[in-house]
Design a protein around this motif. Structure first.
Motif, short mmCIF file in Angstrom:
data_model
loop_
_atom_site.label_atom_id
_atom_site.label_comp_id
_atom_site.label_asym_id
_atom_site.label_seq_id
_atom_site.Cartn_x
_atom_site.Cartn_y
_atom_site.Cartn_z
N ASP A 198 45.05 -1.44 21.44
CA ASP A 198 46.29 -2.20 21.45
C ASP A 198 46.44 -3.20 20.30
O ASP A 198 47.47 -3.88 20.23
CB ASP A 198 46.44 -2.94 22.78
N GLY A 199 45.45 -3.28 19.41
CA GLY A 199 45.59 -4.18 18.27
C GLY A 199 44.36 -5.04 18.06
O GLY A 199 43.27 -4.71 18.55
N PRO A 200 44.50 -6.13 17.32
CA PRO A 200 43.36 -7.02 17.07
C PRO A 200 42.74 -7.54 18.36
O PRO A 200 43.32 -7.41 19.44
CB PRO A 200 43.99 -8.15 16.24
N ALA A 201 41.57 -8.14 18.24
CA ALA A 201 40.78 -8.53 19.41
C ALA A 201 41.55 -9.40 20.39
O ALA A 201 41.44 -9.21 21.61
CB ALA A 201 39.51 -9.26 18.94
N ALA A 202 42.34 -10.34 19.89
CA ALA A 202 43.06 -11.24 20.79
C ALA A 202 44.00 -10.48 21.71
O ALA A 202 44.19 -10.85 22.88
CB ALA A 202 43.83 -12.28 19.97
N VAL A 203 44.61 -9.40 21.22
CA VAL A 203 45.53 -8.60 22.02
C VAL A 203 44.76 -7.59 22.87
O VAL A 203 44.93 -7.49 24.09
CB VAL A 203 46.54 -7.85 21.12
N HIS A 204 43.89 -6.83 22.22
CA HIS A 204 43.21 -5.74 22.91
C HIS A 204 42.34 -6.24 24.07
O HIS A 204 42.36 -5.68 25.17
CB HIS A 204 42.36 -4.94 21.93
N ASP A 205 41.58 -7.31 23.84
CA ASP A 205 40.69 -7.80 24.89
C ASP A 205 41.47 -8.36 26.08
O ASP A 205 41.00 -8.28 27.22
CB ASP A 205 39.75 -8.87 24.34
N ALA A 253 54.88 -7.86 22.01
CA ALA A 253 56.04 -7.28 21.34
C ALA A 253 56.41 -8.04 20.07
O ALA A 253 56.72 -7.43 19.03
CB ALA A 253 57.23 -7.24 22.29
N GLY A 254 56.36 -9.36 20.12
CA GLY A 254 56.76 -10.16 18.97
C GLY A 254 55.86 -10.04 17.77
O GLY A 254 56.27 -10.33 16.64
N ARG A 255 54.61 -9.60 17.97
CA ARG A 255 53.67 -9.48 16.87
C ARG A 255 53.38 -8.03 16.53
O ARG A 255 52.52 -7.75 15.68
CB ARG A 255 52.37 -10.21 17.21
N PHE A 256 54.08 -7.10 17.18
CA PHE A 256 53.71 -5.70 17.03
C PHE A 256 53.90 -5.18 15.61
O PHE A 256 53.12 -4.34 15.14
CB PHE A 256 54.50 -4.81 18.00
N VAL A 257 54.89 -5.65 14.88
CA VAL A 257 55.13 -5.15 13.53
C VAL A 257 53.91 -5.42 12.65
O VAL A 257 53.41 -4.54 11.95
CB VAL A 257 56.40 -5.77 12.91
N ARG A 258 53.39 -6.64 12.67
CA ARG A 258 52.22 -6.94 11.84
C ARG A 258 50.95 -6.28 12.40
O ARG A 258 50.06 -5.89 11.64
CB ARG A 258 52.03 -8.44 11.67
N ASP A 259 50.86 -6.14 13.73
CA ASP A 259 49.70 -5.45 14.30
C ASP A 259 49.72 -3.97 13.92
O ASP A 259 48.67 -3.38 13.66
CB ASP A 259 49.70 -5.59 15.82
N ALA A 260 50.91 -3.36 13.90
CA ALA A 260 51.02 -1.96 13.51
C ALA A 260 50.59 -1.77 12.06
O ALA A 260 49.90 -0.80 11.71
CB ALA A 260 52.45 -1.46 13.71
N GLU A 261 50.98 -2.71 11.19
CA GLU A 261 50.56 -2.64 9.79
C GLU A 261 49.04 -2.72 9.68
O GLU A 261 48.40 -1.97 8.92
CB GLU A 261 51.20 -3.75 8.98
N TRP A 262 48.43 -3.61 10.47
CA TRP A 262 46.97 -3.76 10.46
C TRP A 262 46.29 -2.48 10.96
O TRP A 262 45.31 -2.03 10.36
CB TRP A 262 46.58 -4.94 11.34
N LEU A 263 46.79 -1.88 12.02
CA LEU A 263 46.20 -0.64 12.54
C LEU A 263 46.30 0.48 11.51
O LEU A 263 45.34 1.25 11.32
CB LEU A 263 46.90 -0.23 13.84
N GLY A 270 60.99 -1.83 13.86
CA GLY A 270 60.43 -2.62 12.77
C GLY A 270 59.09 -2.09 12.30
O GLY A 270 58.81 -2.04 11.09
N ALA A 271 58.25 -1.67 13.24
CA ALA A 271 56.95 -1.13 12.88
C ALA A 271 57.08 0.17 12.10
O ALA A 271 56.29 0.45 11.19
CB ALA A 271 56.10 -0.91 14.13
N SER A 272 58.08 0.96 12.45
CA SER A 272 58.27 2.24 11.74
C SER A 272 58.63 2.00 10.27
O SER A 272 58.28 2.81 9.41
CB SER A 272 59.34 3.08 12.43
N ARG A 273 59.30 0.90 10.00
CA ARG A 273 59.64 0.59 8.61
C ARG A 273 58.37 0.24 7.82
O ARG A 273 58.23 0.60 6.65
CB ARG A 273 60.62 -0.60 8.56
N VAL A 274 57.43 -0.45 8.46
CA VAL A 274 56.19 -0.84 7.81
C VAL A 274 55.27 0.37 7.63
O VAL A 274 54.63 0.55 6.59
CB VAL A 274 55.48 -1.94 8.62
N SER A 275 55.19 1.21 8.66
CA SER A 275 54.22 2.32 8.65
C SER A 275 54.56 3.40 7.64
O SER A 275 53.69 4.18 7.25
CB SER A 275 54.11 2.93 10.04
N THR A 276 55.82 3.47 7.21
CA THR A 276 56.20 4.53 6.27
C THR A 276 55.45 4.41 4.95
O THR A 276 55.19 5.42 4.29
CB THR A 276 57.71 4.50 6.00
#
Length: 297
Positions: free
Chosen positions: A30-37, A77-87, A126-132
């Protein structure tokens, strides 16, 4: 072709076996440690991030195709765009599959809530725009527009899902989930002595009927993209006034995806930013062209 869905909590030896022998692996991450854990603690209460991230990294460099499956909550949800970029940058998966949290008593006790359909759609868009920029698609299962679908998931596609207990099912959710809503999605079993697969023809026919697209979906332009959604989560639910949350986020993401495919991402972004236009599209009673004038009146 063998596919595997996993929480990623296994040792290095099993990870090597999976990477060398499974064609496609979907790992819940689900993302970085703070979210996933927070989302996915181990049974003893410790975080699972270190174990899952290690295995995701190993699978990313293996022969398998790795897909990361993200469960989005209201908090993430509010941080998903940057988390998606990190993943995307860190693990280079074949795809990011995103689904909103399906509430359960356990998730409620943990203080986890699903995002609103509007929050979910905007985060995925928003995440789809970053992931492209990484060449990695962000996928929401009910808004796939690359092909016509007559079934939302393995249910109805004659896909046998073999579980550790030897049961062969049409659905990868836990058995109690579909029994609780009055569905029987058993297809057969594997005999423990000789490993022979036994399928029940009448069960296959029964499951195919479950997977038929509901009549309520016939006038929706998403009909051949979402195919009516998950039969388990939507089956037997009391219909509320207006569209379900599932339908709202599906219609938004399908409409934006179609505009993108038509070469008009500018219109897609404008639509996503225009609440009035979104609501007009969402709450239309029918997408049949002949009914548009009736809606306007």
């Amino acid at each position: 072709r063998f596919e595997m869905a996993t929480n990623g909590c296994f040792d290095a030896a099993k990870c090597r076996f999976v990477g060398n022998n499974i064609d496609y692996v979907v790992i819940s991450f689900d993302g970085p440690a703070a979210v996933h854990d927070h989302h996915r603690p181990l049974r003893n209460g410790a975080g699972s991030y270190d174990l899952v991230s290690r295995n995701a990294m190993a699978l990313s460099g293996s022969k398998t195709n790795l897909s990361i499956r993200v469960c989005m909550t209201q908090a993430s949800a509010g941080r998903f765009v940057r988390d998606a970029e990190w993943l995307c940058r860190t693990f280079r998966p074949a795809a990011l599959n995103v689904e909103p949290l399906r509430p359960t008593p356990q998730s409620a006790r943990a203080g986890l809530m699903p995002p609103t359909p509007w929050e979910f759609a905007r985060a995925v868009h928003g995440a789809s725009r970053v992931s492209t920029s990484f060449g990695i698609p962000v996928i929401y299962a009910s808004a796939l527009i690359d092909r016509v679908r007559s079934a939302f998931c393995p249910v109805g596609r004659d896909v046998p899902i073999v579980c550790p207990d030897g049961g062969v099912y049409a659905c990868y959710l836990q058995e109690r989930d579909w029994i609780d809503v009055g569905l029987d999605l058993r297809l057969g079993h594997v005999l423990p002595k000789d490993g022979q697969l036994h399928l029940d023809r009448s069960a296959i026919d029964r499951v195919r009927k479950v997977a038929e697209i509901p009549a309520a979906c016939y006038s929706c332009f998403c009909r051949w993209h979402c195919a009516g959604g998950c039969r388990v989560s939507l089956h037997g639910t009391q219909r509320k006034e207006g569209p379900e949350d599932f339908c709202i986020q599906t219609r938004i993401l399908c409409a934006c995806g179609l505009l993108d495919r038509l070469g008009r991402p500018d219109l897609s972004d404008r639509l996503m930013a225009d609440n009035e236009a979104l609501e007009k599209m969402i709450f239309r009673k029918s997408d049949e062209i002949t009914k548009w004038e009736d809606d306007e009146s």
